[in-house]
Write an enzyme that holds these catalytic residues in place. Sequence first.
Site, PDB file in Angstrom:
ATOM      1  N   HIS A  22       0.818  -1.220   0.000  1.00 33.45           N
ATOM      2  CA  HIS A  22       0.000   0.000   0.000  1.00 33.45           C
ATOM      3  C   HIS A  22       0.854   1.273   0.000  1.00 33.45           C
ATOM      4  CE1 HIS A  22      -3.439  -2.530   1.112  1.00 33.45           C
ATOM      5  NE2 HIS A  22      -2.660  -3.090   2.006  1.00 33.45           N
TER       6      HIS A  22
HETATM    7  C1  BDR Z   1      -2.488   0.901   5.430  1.00 27.35           C
HETATM    8  O1  BDR Z   1      -2.651   0.428   6.763  1.00 27.35           O
HETATM    9  C2  BDR Z   1      -1.424   0.026   7.304  1.00 27.35           C
HETATM   10  O2  BDR Z   1      -1.517  -1.232   7.899  1.00 27.35           O
HETATM   11  C3  BDR Z   1      -0.409   0.049   6.190  1.00 27.35           C
HETATM   12  O3  BDR Z   1       0.861   0.464   6.658  1.00 27.35           O
HETATM   13  C4  BDR Z   1      -0.986   1.008   5.194  1.00 27.35           C
HETATM   14  O4  BDR Z   1      -0.548   2.332   5.452  1.00 27.35           O
HETATM   15  C5  BDR Z   1      -3.229  -0.029   4.490  1.00 27.35           C
HETATM   16  O5  BDR Z   1      -4.593  -0.042   4.795  1.00 27.35           O
END
Ligand code: BDR
Length: 316
Positions: A240
Amino acid sequence: MPIPLIIDTDPGLDDAIAIALALGSPEVEVIGISTVGGNTNLENTTRNALRLLELLDRADVPVASGHDEPYARAKQETGNPPVHGLDGFASVDLPEPKTSVVSTDSPAFMADLIRNSAQPVTLVAIGPLTNIAHMVDRFPEVVPMVGRFIIMGGAAKTGNVTPVAEFNVWHDPEAAKVVFASGLKTVMVGLDVTHSVKTYETEFEWMANHGKFGEVFQQMMKYYTDFYSQFYGERMTHQHDALAMAEAIWPGIMMLEETTIDVETRGELTDGMTVVDDRDRKGRGRNSWVAWTIDGDDFHVRLRNALGALAEPFRS
Ligand code: BDR
Ligand code: CA
């Protein structure tokens, strides 16, 4: 001239990859890192940011810590096992940091960097938006000085913590609401695009002969992949934060659509949902872009090049 970049982050395994991507890309210069509570508490996220920079021999990058608690509500639990491990870094073997933060007031730290930069800064937030909300509250004069503002957060369609809410926005919906209304024109890199790219463990195999760098990143990605495989039945991850970082480093790498976004903060089923109003029904004006697509193969080539550049001094 490289684009000056500020990263607001809650490291976090995919945050670590995103930070490394930025540090290994000559198109940007990381001028500061701000930490926030999210994937784990602020103490851990700050410790992780410092430890990571020391590993990468980039302790020259200033780090400021910010807020642990959400903007206007108590922390809540997702009900899932911790995605990033108990310390946020999968308990990898990284020594305690020798360096420390330059400030414990990261909203002021970011505002100063934005104000004093010769070139407009790109601000990229890859954790909950708590620090950014406090920054725009306290220093609204810096809002028009920001060059670009990219977030990893939200989802136009399907969420990951609830059917409609993505983690970073779900963790602090009030902060996200403040930020979307702040005048910062937000590029929302949400799950619509990050779930479209699968990153397999094989992507990190080349690191095997890169000493401590390889050891740490491979351990992190193994843990992250183990977690994902329980939920998705496949040994892959969604990177992500590195995907949002890619849009910060290479503007236009994603297909973006200008739109209007607000955040639900009260719904029984929809708390933390980013509501994308493609017709701007309330006439509030376009406050954001939503990211829809990216070429995943191209992203992986760029990721490999940037991490490869950083890993070179560790090669055995
Ligand atoms: C986001 O949530 C976190 O767990 C990850 O680092 C990312 O920023 C994804 O939903
Ligand atoms: Ca994150």
